[in-house]
Design an enzyme around this catalytic site. Structure first.
Site, PDB file in Angstrom:
ATOM      1  N   ASP A  30      29.146  27.640  -3.763  1.00 33.08           N
ATOM      2  CA  ASP A  30      29.558  28.286  -5.008  1.00 33.08           C
ATOM      3  C   ASP A  30      29.205  29.769  -4.921  1.00 33.08           C
ATOM      4  O   ASP A  30      28.207  30.127  -4.286  1.00 33.08           O
ATOM      5  CB  ASP A  30      28.843  27.642  -6.207  1.00 33.08           C
ATOM      6  CG  ASP A  30      29.606  27.832  -7.506  1.00 33.08           C
ATOM      7  OD1 ASP A  30      30.072  26.835  -8.077  1.00 33.08           O
ATOM      8  OD2 ASP A  30      29.750  29.001  -7.937  1.00 33.08           O
ATOM      9  N   CYS A 266      40.633  18.151 -20.333  1.00 32.89           N
ATOM     10  CA  CYS A 266      41.812  17.669 -19.599  1.00 32.89           C
ATOM     11  C   CYS A 266      43.048  17.453 -20.459  1.00 32.89           C
ATOM     12  O   CYS A 266      44.079  18.087 -20.234  1.00 32.89           O
ATOM     13  CB  CYS A 266      41.465  16.385 -18.873  1.00 32.89           C
ATOM     14  SG  CYS A 266      40.361  16.672 -17.505  1.00 32.89           S
TER      15      CYS A 266
HETATM   16  C1  UDX Z   1      40.209  12.310 -19.222  1.00 31.93           C
HETATM   17  C2  UDX Z   1      40.774  11.127 -18.413  1.00 31.93           C
HETATM   18  O1  UDX Z   1      40.381   9.905 -19.028  1.00 31.93           O
HETATM   19  C3  UDX Z   1      40.334  11.197 -16.968  1.00 31.93           C
HETATM   20  O2  UDX Z   1      40.930  10.152 -16.228  1.00 31.93           O
HETATM   21  C4  UDX Z   1      40.778  12.553 -16.408  1.00 31.93           C
HETATM   22  O3  UDX Z   1      40.404  12.717 -15.078  1.00 31.93           O
HETATM   23  C5  UDX Z   1      40.203  13.682 -17.243  1.00 31.93           C
HETATM   24  O4  UDX Z   1      40.585  13.515 -18.609  1.00 31.93           O
HETATM   25  P1  UDX Z   1      37.883  12.922 -20.382  1.00 31.93           P
HETATM   26  O5  UDX Z   1      38.583  14.150 -20.888  1.00 31.93           O
HETATM   27  O6  UDX Z   1      36.552  13.085 -19.770  1.00 31.93           O
HETATM   28  O7  UDX Z   1      38.789  12.194 -19.276  1.00 31.93           O
HETATM   29  O8  UDX Z   1      37.705  11.927 -21.609  1.00 31.93           O
HETATM   30  P2  UDX Z   1      38.384  10.617 -22.202  1.00 31.93           P
HETATM   31  O9  UDX Z   1      37.382   9.551 -22.265  1.00 31.93           O
HETATM   32  O10 UDX Z   1      39.642  10.310 -21.515  1.00 31.93           O
HETATM   33  O11 UDX Z   1      38.669  11.084 -23.710  1.00 31.93           O
HETATM   34  C6  UDX Z   1      39.506  12.195 -24.015  1.00 31.93           C
HETATM   35  C7  UDX Z   1      39.654  12.379 -25.512  1.00 31.93           C
HETATM   36  O12 UDX Z   1      40.479  11.368 -26.058  1.00 31.93           O
HETATM   37  C8  UDX Z   1      38.336  12.322 -26.291  1.00 31.93           C
HETATM   38  O13 UDX Z   1      38.334  13.347 -27.272  1.00 31.93           O
HETATM   39  C9  UDX Z   1      38.362  10.969 -26.938  1.00 31.93           C
HETATM   40  O14 UDX Z   1      37.629  10.916 -28.133  1.00 31.93           O
HETATM   41  C10 UDX Z   1      39.845  10.770 -27.196  1.00 31.93           C
HETATM   42  N1  UDX Z   1      40.275   9.372 -27.276  1.00 31.93           N
HETATM   43  C11 UDX Z   1      40.181   8.558 -26.193  1.00 31.93           C
HETATM   44  C12 UDX Z   1      40.797   8.878 -28.466  1.00 31.93           C
HETATM   45  O15 UDX Z   1      40.904   9.605 -29.469  1.00 31.93           O
HETATM   46  N2  UDX Z   1      41.230   7.581 -28.514  1.00 31.93           N
HETATM   47  C13 UDX Z   1      41.163   6.742 -27.452  1.00 31.93           C
HETATM   48  O16 UDX Z   1      41.595   5.588 -27.584  1.00 31.93           O
HETATM   49  C14 UDX Z   1      40.612   7.243 -26.242  1.00 31.93           C
END
Ligand code: UDX
Length: 445
Positions: A30, A266
């Protein structure tokens, strides 16, 4: 195998540490000296359950090294991972300057065959740009050294990243080079022990797979949020509907939880980026636009419910709102695009104060917003309620799931909860004398 990883942010560090843990010899590089110095002493720049132990073990056992020297990192690995950030540009597109800077640095220092692997989430076509960059630098050097560029997107969930890396659903590898395919197969062999999880495909398809997965998941969430809003108006309970449709295996139970909107690093970024890419190639992405628009509206839902409860935005001036949960989801301190931010900012705009508590994201909140009169970060979940008018919940941390409701009532001015994650039983709360607003569960406001 000898592996180098450029970038010790979230993706780079998890990748480097987990690859070392299965026995590879890993150097993480890094440009941030403070970060590398900290890592050498076992201090992690991010909060991720289980990662600190893996970093510590592998550093101690000599399989994981940290450096700020690009020469050292390039010389070390036959496989070179690019895992640096791709922040949104001013116009919203992914800024590739860090990715291309790493590509350039690899090309400057390499003297034998390298597999250059894109792990950062990058728009379709980036592998071609990386290849062009490496080619042009090698040409400048008059060096005829073979290399391959591979796309290997990550599918890590924050808070569960180590598990996702160690037990992946799938490992996507986009390549058109036979030698690179062989090396990538060897590299990931330890993760394929029980059944084959590696899916090889062409580079562009691999790049698109990452966006497709995230956009699909975001679509499921926005769909459910739209239905939740409809359920409220129809007097139906979205949680019962959720179970009703989830039991159909074609739909499934995952990612159909309605709430106060999706956040994180993401989904918001990737849905927007894919929509942008679509426009660039002359396609109007109607569904992706809608997924994004529904989410923006959903992130405002709690605020509107609170405002309506008090009889309009004007009546929020001088009120104190207790807020449980700042992180965009549990088990992380990440507040990027978190629904809590939309809510707090709208409340401040309306002249209300916020008393917030989050089990791990309070430092992050302080870093983002600094000291301000209308934000108090509280020591524990109960003190956040002291003399607050009502409580709002933005993150479903486990500690919020079964609180002492009597204690809460004594501290709050009025027994009112706005639950953005549907964590309580509406009937029970109503019986106990609460006014309970959730998402898509009868009580509209
Ligand atoms: C996501 C993807 O799941 C992962 O595979 C990718 O590599 C990166 O993006 P992440 O952003 O860490 O991961 O979180 P995730 O658990 O997917 O939740 C994302 C958002 O969606 C959160 O704000 C969560 O609260 C929301 N969410 C998730 C919902 O509102 N409802 C759901 O049913 C699931």
């Amino acid at each position: 195998m000898k592996i180098s990883v450029f970038g010790t942010g979230y993706v780079g560090l998890v990748t480097g540490a987990c690859l070392a843990d299965v026995g590879h010899d890993v150097v993480c590089m890094d440009v941030d000296e403070a970060k590398i110095e900290g890592l050498k002493q076992g201090k992690l720049p991010i909060y991720e359950p289980g990662l600190d132990a893996i970093v510590e073990r592998n550093t101690k056992e000599g399989r994981l090294h940290f450096t700020t020297s690009p020469e050292e990192a390039v010389a070390h690995g036959s496989v070179q991972f690019i895992a640096v950030g791709t922040p949104p540009d001013e116009d919203g597109s992914a800024d590739l300057q860090y990715v291309l800077a790493v590509a350039e640095s690899i090309a400057r220092h390499m003297d034998d065959y390298k597999v250059i692997v894109n792990k950062s989430t990058v728009p379709v076509g980036t592998a071609d740009k990386v290849r062009d960059k490496v080619r042009s630098v090698l040409a400048e050097r008059n060096a005829d050294i073979p290399f391959a560029v591979v796309s290997n997107p990550e599918f890590l969930k924050e808070g569960d990243a180590v598990n996702d890396f160690m037990k992946p659903d799938r490992i996507i590898i986009g390549t058109d080079d036979a030698e690179a395919e062989k090396l990538m197969r060897r590299l990931y062999a330890p993760f394929n022990r029980n059944h084959e999880r590696t899916i090889f495909m062409d580079i562009r398809s691999a790049e698109l797979t990452k966006y497709a997965a995230n956009a699909m998941l975001a679509t499921k969430i926005s769909f459910m949020n739209e239905l939740a809003n409809l359920a409220e108006r129809l007097g139906a309970d979205i949680e019962q509907v959720r179970q009703g449709i989830g039991s159909d295996p074609r739909i499934g139970y995952h990612f159909i939880y309605p709430g106060c909107g999706y956040g994180g690093s993401c989904f918001p970024k990737d849905v927007k980026a894919l929509a942008r890419t679509a426009r660039e190639v002359g396609y109007v992405p109607e569904l992706l636009d809608a997924v994004e628009a529904v989410n923006e509206t959903q992130k405002q839902r709690l605020f509107h419910k609170i405002a309506n409860h008090f009889g309009g935005v004007d009546n929020l001036r001088g009120r104190t709102i207790a807020l449980w949960g700042l992180a965009f989801k549990p088990n992380t301190d990440d507040m990027r695009e978190a629904p809590s931010r939309t809510l707090m900012e709208a409340l401040w705009q309306a002249g209300a104060r916020v008393q917030a508590y989050d089990p791990v994201a309070m430092d992050e909140c302080r870093r983002i917003y600094g000291e301000r009169d209308d934000l108090v970060l509280c020591e524990d979940k109960y003190s956040a309620l002291n003399n607050a008018d009502v409580l709002a919940i933005c993150t479903e941390w486990r500690t919020f799931r079964a609180p002492d409701f009597e204690e809460m009532k004594q501290r709050l001015k009025t027994p009112v909860i706005f639950d953005g994650r549907n964590i309580y039983d509406p009937e029970q709360l109503r019986e106990d004398g609460w006014k309970y607003y959730a998402i898509g569960r009868g009580e509209t406001a």
